[in-house]
Design a protein around this motif. Structure first.
Motif, PDB file in Angstrom:
ATOM      1  N   THR A 244      -2.046   0.960  -5.533  1.00  0.00           N
ATOM      2  CA  THR A 244      -1.120  -0.079  -5.965  1.00  0.00           C
ATOM      3  C   THR A 244       0.099  -0.070  -5.054  1.00  0.00           C
ATOM      4  OG1 THR A 244      -0.005   1.376  -7.555  1.00  0.00           O
ATOM      5  CG2 THR A 244      -1.834   0.049  -8.384  1.00  0.00           C
ATOM      6  N   VAL A 245       0.667  -1.255  -4.891  1.00  0.00           N
ATOM      7  CA  VAL A 245       1.923  -1.430  -4.165  1.00  0.00           C
ATOM      8  C   VAL A 245       2.788  -2.377  -4.991  1.00  0.00           C
ATOM      9  CG1 VAL A 245       0.896  -1.053  -1.876  1.00  0.00           C
ATOM     10  CG2 VAL A 245       1.002  -3.368  -2.824  1.00  0.00           C
ATOM     11  N   ASP A 246       4.028  -2.504  -4.613  1.00  0.00           N
ATOM     12  CA  ASP A 246       4.947  -3.404  -5.308  1.00  0.00           C
ATOM     13  C   ASP A 246       4.625  -4.843  -4.912  1.00  0.00           C
ATOM     14  OD1 ASP A 246       6.997  -4.753  -6.503  1.00  0.00           O
ATOM     15  OD2 ASP A 246       8.615  -3.722  -5.434  1.00  0.00           O
ATOM     16  N   LEU A 247       4.085  -5.612  -5.855  1.00  0.00           N
ATOM     17  CA  LEU A 247       3.708  -6.998  -5.569  1.00  0.00           C
ATOM     18  C   LEU A 247       4.829  -7.984  -5.878  1.00  0.00           C
ATOM     19  CD1 LEU A 247       0.011  -7.080  -6.843  1.00  0.00           C
ATOM     20  CD2 LEU A 247       0.855  -6.755  -4.505  1.00  0.00           C
ATOM     21  N   SER A 248       6.004  -7.479  -6.227  1.00  0.00           N
ATOM     22  CA  SER A 248       7.133  -8.376  -6.485  1.00  0.00           C
ATOM     23  C   SER A 248       7.881  -8.736  -5.205  1.00  0.00           C
ATOM     24  CB  SER A 248       8.106  -7.742  -7.487  1.00  0.00           C
ATOM     25  OG  SER A 248       8.756  -6.614  -6.921  1.00  0.00           O
ATOM     26  N   VAL A 249       7.489  -8.099  -4.089  1.00  0.00           N
ATOM     27  CA  VAL A 249       8.074  -8.414  -2.784  1.00  0.00           C
ATOM     28  C   VAL A 249       6.936  -8.810  -1.852  1.00  0.00           C
ATOM     29  CG1 VAL A 249      10.043  -6.874  -3.085  1.00  0.00           C
ATOM     30  CG2 VAL A 249       7.944  -5.994  -2.064  1.00  0.00           C
ATOM     31  N   PRO A 250       7.223  -9.588  -0.800  1.00  0.00           N
ATOM     32  CA  PRO A 250       6.149 -10.020   0.101  1.00  0.00           C
ATOM     33  C   PRO A 250       5.347  -8.843   0.643  1.00  0.00           C
ATOM     34  CG  PRO A 250       8.128 -11.287   0.530  1.00  0.00           C
ATOM     35  CD  PRO A 250       8.519 -10.209  -0.442  1.00  0.00           C
ATOM     36  N   LEU A 251       4.031  -8.984   0.608  1.00  0.00           N
ATOM     37  CA  LEU A 251       3.132  -7.913   1.014  1.00  0.00           C
ATOM     38  C   LEU A 251       3.085  -7.806   2.536  1.00  0.00           C
ATOM     39  CD1 LEU A 251       0.998  -5.853  -0.002  1.00  0.00           C
ATOM     40  CD2 LEU A 251      -0.699  -7.683   0.222  1.00  0.00           C
ATOM     41  N   GLY A 252       3.152  -6.576   3.034  1.00  0.00           N
ATOM     42  CA  GLY A 252       3.056  -6.340   4.468  1.00  0.00           C
ATOM     43  C   GLY A 252       2.609  -4.918   4.733  1.00  0.00           C
ATOM     44  N   LEU A 253       2.381  -4.603   6.008  1.00  0.00           N
ATOM     45  CA  LEU A 253       1.913  -3.263   6.357  1.00  0.00           C
ATOM     46  C   LEU A 253       2.969  -2.198   6.095  1.00  0.00           C
ATOM     47  CD1 LEU A 253      -0.072  -3.945   9.656  1.00  0.00           C
ATOM     48  CD2 LEU A 253      -0.947  -3.698   7.323  1.00  0.00           C
ATOM     49  N   GLY A 254       4.224  -2.616   5.914  1.00  0.00           N
ATOM     50  CA  GLY A 254       5.277  -1.662   5.605  1.00  0.00           C
ATOM     51  C   GLY A 254       5.370  -1.308   4.135  1.00  0.00           C
ATOM     52  N   ALA A 255       4.503  -1.885   3.307  1.00  0.00           N
ATOM     53  CA  ALA A 255       4.545  -1.611   1.868  1.00  0.00           C
ATOM     54  C   ALA A 255       4.046  -0.201   1.587  1.00  0.00           C
ATOM     55  CB  ALA A 255       3.690  -2.616   1.116  1.00  0.00           C
ATOM     56  N   PRO A 256       4.822   0.618   0.873  1.00  0.00           N
ATOM     57  CA  PRO A 256       4.353   1.969   0.538  1.00  0.00           C
ATOM     58  C   PRO A 256       3.401   1.939  -0.658  1.00  0.00           C
ATOM     59  CG  PRO A 256       6.575   1.648  -0.293  1.00  0.00           C
ATOM     60  CD  PRO A 256       6.220   0.401   0.467  1.00  0.00           C
ATOM     61  N   ILE A 257       2.437   2.826  -0.647  1.00  0.00           N
ATOM     62  CA  ILE A 257       1.528   2.986  -1.780  1.00  0.00           C
ATOM     63  C   ILE A 257       2.309   3.630  -2.921  1.00  0.00           C
ATOM     64  CG2 ILE A 257      -0.587   4.091  -2.592  1.00  0.00           C
ATOM     65  CD1 ILE A 257      -1.519   4.101   0.370  1.00  0.00           C
ATOM     66  N   THR A 258       2.282   3.005  -4.096  1.00  0.00           N
ATOM     67  CA  THR A 258       3.065   3.516  -5.226  1.00  0.00           C
ATOM     68  C   THR A 258       2.239   4.361  -6.186  1.00  0.00           C
ATOM     69  OG1 THR A 258       2.696   1.446  -6.427  1.00  0.00           O
ATOM     70  CG2 THR A 258       4.718   1.615  -5.115  1.00  0.00           C
ATOM     71  N   SER A 259       0.934   4.150  -6.216  1.00  0.00           N
ATOM     72  CA  SER A 259       0.071   4.992  -7.046  1.00  0.00           C
ATOM     73  C   SER A 259      -1.346   4.920  -6.510  1.00  0.00           C
ATOM     74  CB  SER A 259       0.109   4.567  -8.521  1.00  0.00           C
ATOM     75  OG  SER A 259      -0.505   3.312  -8.699  1.00  0.00           O
ATOM     76  N   ILE A 260      -2.125   5.934  -6.858  1.00  0.00           N
ATOM     77  CA  ILE A 260      -3.518   6.023  -6.415  1.00  0.00           C
ATOM     78  C   ILE A 260      -4.377   6.377  -7.618  1.00  0.00           C
ATOM     79  CG2 ILE A 260      -5.171   7.341  -5.030  1.00  0.00           C
ATOM     80  CD1 ILE A 260      -3.023   7.663  -2.914  1.00  0.00           C
ATOM     81  N   ARG A 261      -5.459   5.637  -7.792  1.00  0.00           N
ATOM     82  CA  ARG A 261      -6.425   5.950  -8.848  1.00  0.00           C
ATOM     83  C   ARG A 261      -7.627   6.615  -8.204  1.00  0.00           C
ATOM     84  NH1 ARG A 261      -9.052   0.977 -11.130  1.00  0.00           N
ATOM     85  NH2 ARG A 261     -10.725   1.516  -9.698  1.00  0.00           N
ATOM     86  N   GLU A 262      -7.904   7.819  -8.612  1.00  0.00           N
ATOM     87  CA  GLU A 262      -9.032   8.544  -8.044  1.00  0.00           C
ATOM     88  C   GLU A 262     -10.337   7.963  -8.566  1.00  0.00           C
ATOM     89  OE1 GLU A 262      -8.644  10.619  -5.714  1.00  0.00           O
ATOM     90  OE2 GLU A 262      -6.458  10.774  -5.854  1.00  0.00           O
ATOM     91  N   SER A 263     -11.400   8.113  -7.784  1.00  0.00           N
ATOM     92  CA  SER A 263     -12.717   7.633  -8.202  1.00  0.00           C
ATOM     93  C   SER A 263     -13.174   8.413  -9.419  1.00  0.00           C
ATOM     94  CB  SER A 263     -13.736   7.809  -7.076  1.00  0.00           C
ATOM     95  OG  SER A 263     -13.387   7.030  -5.965  1.00  0.00           O
ATOM     96  N   SER A 264     -13.806   7.678 -10.355  1.00  0.00           N
ATOM     97  CA  SER A 264     -14.327   8.351 -11.546  1.00  0.00           C
ATOM     98  C   SER A 264     -15.692   8.943 -11.260  1.00  0.00           C
ATOM     99  CB  SER A 264     -14.417   7.351 -12.699  1.00  0.00           C
ATOM    100  OG  SER A 264     -15.186   6.231 -12.336  1.00  0.00           O
TER     101      SER A 264
END
Length: 242
Positions: A222-242
């Protein structure tokens, strides 16, 4: 109005096998209603005031009709929502008494959630939704839905930046078209706080960018989708594979 009267509201829908079914809100089978076919045809003609068409949904694996740009926006949000497991458009006609008035209304959407609950959605610009005649129909529809424990929403729009980002992520709606090796490498490189560009590395190929979009669309990153998406967007959370 008495709860029993609202539960007796007539409900008509077209079943998945194209049978026309007439029942009541009380007796409607939620599982059958959730996959109902449109009760009215969405067409197009010269000079029409609204923009209509067909939306390809990753959730249903097929096309969902819409009658306006605003409905299309709501479909994008529903398709991106991981808790939505099915989307039906123009799913039913409701007809019943509201005091001294007989009302008839076909809501715009029916969303089925992962917990098997139903959400009825009417899509209307805010200024139109507040008009007394429209608001009275929506108020009645809300009360009818409440008697069956169905959620009801009048939706008038969302953050345009978030919507634009979701449309961009749609590149990743078909994970079967993405190279599994690209996905595996990116998942190994992706960490909370790492930017999308850093996870991709130098000179990413278009296929690798599509893999990033898949990870975001599927909710693995997941990234912050409230701001324009770009390659500079930091990853905010990761869901591991089940």
């Amino acid at each position: 109005m008495a709860r029993s009267t609202l539960l007796d509201t007539e409900l008509r829908y077209v079943a998945d096998d194209r049978r026309e079914v007439t029942t009541s809100v009380r007796d409607a089978v939620a599982a059958a209603l959730s996959t109902a076919q449109p009760v009215r045809r969405v067409g197009s003609y010269a000079g029409q005031r609204h923009y209509s068409g067909l939306f390809w949904s990753a959730t249903t694996g097929g096309h969902v009709p819409y009658e306006s740009h605003l409905e299309l926006d709501r479909l994008w949000l529903a398709d991106f929502d991981p808790t939505v497991t099915w989307i039906a458009a123009q799913p039913m006609w409701l007809r019943g008494r509201d005091g001294t008035v007989i009302r008839r209304h076909a809501p715009d959407l029916l969303l089925t959630r992962a917990d098997r609950s139903l959400e009825v959605v009417d899509v209307k610009p805010g200024d139109l939704a507040r008009r007394p005649k429209v608001a009275s129909v929506f108020d009645w529809t809300a009360r009818v839905c409440e008697t069956r424990g169905w959620r009801y929403q009048v939706w008038s729009g969302a953050d345009p930046v978030r919507l634009a980002n979701i449309r961009t992520l749609a590149i990743g709606r078909r994970p079967g078209h993405v190279d599994p090796d690209d996905l595996a490498r990116l998942r190994a490189a992706g960490k909370v706080g790492v930017t999308l560009g850093a996870a991709l590395g130098q000179g990413p190929r278009p296929a690798q960018i599509a893999a990033v979009m898949t990870l975001l669309w599927m909710g693995h990153w997941t990234v912050d989708l409230s701001v324009p998406l770009g390659l500079g967007a930091p990853i905010t959370s990761i869901r591991e594979s089940s």
